[in-house]
Write a protein that holds these residues in place. Structure first.
Motif, short mmCIF file in Angstrom:
data_model
loop_
_atom_site.label_atom_id
_atom_site.label_comp_id
_atom_site.label_asym_id
_atom_site.label_seq_id
_atom_site.Cartn_x
_atom_site.Cartn_y
_atom_site.Cartn_z
N THR A 53 -56.23 -51.90 15.11
CA THR A 53 -56.24 -53.28 15.60
C THR A 53 -55.12 -54.10 14.97
O THR A 53 -54.50 -54.93 15.64
CB THR A 53 -57.60 -53.92 15.32
N THR A 54 -54.83 -53.85 13.68
CA THR A 54 -53.74 -54.59 13.03
C THR A 54 -52.40 -54.27 13.67
O THR A 54 -51.58 -55.17 13.92
CB THR A 54 -53.70 -54.25 11.53
N LEU A 55 -52.18 -52.97 13.96
CA LEU A 55 -50.92 -52.57 14.61
C LEU A 55 -50.83 -53.18 16.01
O LEU A 55 -49.74 -53.65 16.42
CB LEU A 55 -50.86 -51.04 14.68
N GLY A 56 -51.97 -53.19 16.74
CA GLY A 56 -51.96 -53.79 18.07
C GLY A 56 -51.63 -55.27 18.02
O GLY A 56 -50.82 -55.77 18.81
N GLY A 57 -52.24 -55.97 17.06
CA GLY A 57 -51.93 -57.39 16.89
C GLY A 57 -50.47 -57.59 16.56
O GLY A 57 -49.83 -58.52 17.09
N GLY A 58 -49.91 -56.71 15.71
CA GLY A 58 -48.49 -56.80 15.38
C GLY A 58 -47.61 -56.64 16.60
O GLY A 58 -46.63 -57.38 16.78
N ALA A 59 -47.96 -55.69 17.49
CA ALA A 59 -47.17 -55.46 18.70
C ALA A 59 -47.21 -56.68 19.61
O ALA A 59 -46.18 -57.11 20.14
CB ALA A 59 -47.68 -54.23 19.43
N ILE A 60 -48.42 -57.28 19.77
CA ILE A 60 -48.55 -58.45 20.64
C ILE A 60 -47.76 -59.63 20.08
O ILE A 60 -47.08 -60.36 20.80
CB ILE A 60 -50.05 -58.81 20.81
N LEU A 61 -47.80 -59.80 18.74
CA LEU A 61 -47.05 -60.90 18.12
C LEU A 61 -45.55 -60.69 18.25
O LEU A 61 -44.79 -61.65 18.40
CB LEU A 61 -47.47 -61.06 16.66
N LEU A 62 -45.12 -59.40 18.20
CA LEU A 62 -43.69 -59.10 18.39
C LEU A 62 -43.23 -59.49 19.79
O LEU A 62 -42.12 -60.03 19.97
CB LEU A 62 -43.46 -57.60 18.14
N VAL A 63 -44.10 -59.23 20.80
CA VAL A 63 -43.80 -59.66 22.16
C VAL A 63 -43.59 -61.17 22.21
O VAL A 63 -42.64 -61.67 22.82
CB VAL A 63 -44.93 -59.26 23.13
N SER A 64 -44.47 -61.89 21.52
CA SER A 64 -44.38 -63.36 21.50
C SER A 64 -43.07 -63.82 20.86
O SER A 64 -42.40 -64.72 21.37
CB SER A 64 -45.59 -63.92 20.76
N VAL A 65 -42.70 -63.18 19.72
CA VAL A 65 -41.44 -63.53 19.05
C VAL A 65 -40.27 -63.34 20.00
O VAL A 65 -39.43 -64.24 20.19
CB VAL A 65 -41.23 -62.65 17.80
N LEU A 66 -40.21 -62.15 20.66
CA LEU A 66 -39.08 -61.84 21.55
C LEU A 66 -39.05 -62.79 22.74
O LEU A 66 -37.99 -63.31 23.10
CB LEU A 66 -39.19 -60.38 22.04
N TYR A 67 -40.23 -63.07 23.34
CA TYR A 67 -40.28 -63.91 24.53
C TYR A 67 -39.80 -65.32 24.23
O TYR A 67 -38.93 -65.86 24.92
CB TYR A 67 -41.71 -63.93 25.08
N PHE A 68 -40.33 -65.92 23.15
CA PHE A 68 -39.97 -67.31 22.88
C PHE A 68 -38.56 -67.43 22.31
O PHE A 68 -37.90 -68.46 22.50
CB PHE A 68 -41.01 -67.97 21.96
N SER A 69 -38.06 -66.35 21.62
CA SER A 69 -36.67 -66.37 21.17
C SER A 69 -35.73 -66.35 22.36
O SER A 69 -34.73 -67.07 22.41
CB SER A 69 -36.38 -65.17 20.27
N GLN A 70 -36.07 -65.50 23.37
CA GLN A 70 -35.21 -65.39 24.55
C GLN A 70 -35.24 -66.69 25.35
O GLN A 70 -34.23 -67.12 25.89
CB GLN A 70 -35.70 -64.22 25.40
N LYS A 71 -36.42 -67.32 25.38
CA LYS A 71 -36.58 -68.53 26.19
C LYS A 71 -35.83 -69.71 25.58
O LYS A 71 -35.14 -70.46 26.28
CB LYS A 71 -38.07 -68.86 26.31
N SER A 72 -35.96 -69.88 24.25
CA SER A 72 -35.37 -71.07 23.64
C SER A 72 -33.93 -70.83 23.19
O SER A 72 -33.20 -71.78 22.92
CB SER A 72 -36.22 -71.53 22.47
N GLY A 73 -33.53 -69.55 23.06
CA GLY A 73 -32.15 -69.26 22.71
C GLY A 73 -31.90 -69.10 21.23
O GLY A 73 -30.85 -68.63 20.83
N ASP A 74 -32.88 -69.46 20.36
CA ASP A 74 -32.73 -69.15 18.93
C ASP A 74 -34.01 -68.48 18.42
O ASP A 74 -35.01 -68.40 19.14
CB ASP A 74 -32.38 -70.41 18.12
N VAL A 75 -33.98 -68.00 17.17
CA VAL A 75 -35.11 -67.21 16.65
C VAL A 75 -36.29 -68.14 16.34
O VAL A 75 -36.13 -69.13 15.65
CB VAL A 75 -34.68 -66.46 15.38
N SER A 76 -37.48 -67.79 16.89
CA SER A 76 -38.68 -68.59 16.57
C SER A 76 -39.48 -67.86 15.49
O SER A 76 -39.78 -66.67 15.63
CB SER A 76 -39.52 -68.81 17.81
N LEU A 77 -39.82 -68.57 14.43
CA LEU A 77 -40.36 -67.90 13.25
C LEU A 77 -41.88 -68.04 13.08
O LEU A 77 -42.44 -67.40 12.20
CB LEU A 77 -39.68 -68.43 11.99
N HIS A 78 -42.54 -68.87 13.93
CA HIS A 78 -43.99 -69.07 13.76
C HIS A 78 -44.74 -67.74 13.77
O HIS A 78 -45.58 -67.48 12.91
CB HIS A 78 -44.56 -69.91 14.90
#
Lengths: 109, 89
Positions: free
Chosen positions: A44-69
């Motif tokens: 479950t921890t690894l799955g959560g990590g994968a989902i959070l990585l998707v969120s990092v990539l999606y919002f970084s691509q959308k806003s144009g800079d790295v989102s760190l939340h």
């Protein structure tokens, strides 16, 4: 959004969700507490990590800079999961929670 | 395509949540219930993050971060209570 990037995000979010499901399946199906501890704390921890990585990539691509939340949540989750599992295992050993024969006993009884 | 896979992921994580609820209800021992609560926290974080991407809103991360912190504190407090009979000594 480029097609290859969208494909990567889709695959990663599905992998994360399936890993989360496998962790909870272990929580339901395995026979005793010491085995059940493995599912949620690893899969479950690894799955959560994968989902959070998707969120990092999606919002970084959308806003144009790295989102760190989300990296903050991932880091916190990965640090706290083993600590929590260790404390739960200690509590279960202290209470002498029932175990099946296959789990084994290394105290030499 | 991303939207469809996000919806499928939402469904899978919801099934995982129901499974952890089952373990929380059935038990049978106290550490099992703590473990089920811990799984519930992590699954909820995943659910919130997927919902955040699907609704294209950054509001959900504060909630997810709060659940992560409070969930860890809750797990530690409950385990310490079972271990020592007291949380703060």
């Amino acid at each position: 959004m480029p097609f290859a990037f969208e494909l990567l995000l889709s695959a990663l979010v599905l992998v994360g969700a399936v890993l989360t499901l496998i962790g909870s399946l272990g929580l339901v199906k395995l026979p005793d507490f010491y085995m059940r501890l493995h599912g949620p704390t690893k899969a479950t921890t690894l799955g959560g990590g994968a989902i959070l990585l998707v969120s990092v990539l999606y919002f970084s691509q959308k806003s144009g800079d790295v989102s760190l939340h989300e990296i903050l949540i991932t880091l916190f989750l990965f640090i706290t999961a083993p600590v929590g599992a260790h404390l739960m295992a200690k509590a279960a050993l202290h209470l002498k929670t029932k175990k099946v024969k296959r789990t084994g006993d290394y105290r030499g009884e | 395509m991303l939207e469809i896979s996000l919806q499928i992921a939402l469904l899978l994580v919801s099934i995982a949540l129901i499974m952890s609820f089952y373990r929380l209800y059935v038990g049978p021992s106290a550490p099992d219930r703590i473990l089920a609560l811990d799984t519930l926290y992590v699954n909820t974080i995943g659910l919130l993050v997927i919902a955040g991407i699907l609704l294209d809103s950054a509001l959900f991360f504060e909630a997810a971060l709060l659940i992560a912190v409070m969930g860890f504190v809750g797990t530690v407090a409950l385990s310490k209570y079972l271990l020592r009979g007291d949380i703060m000594e």
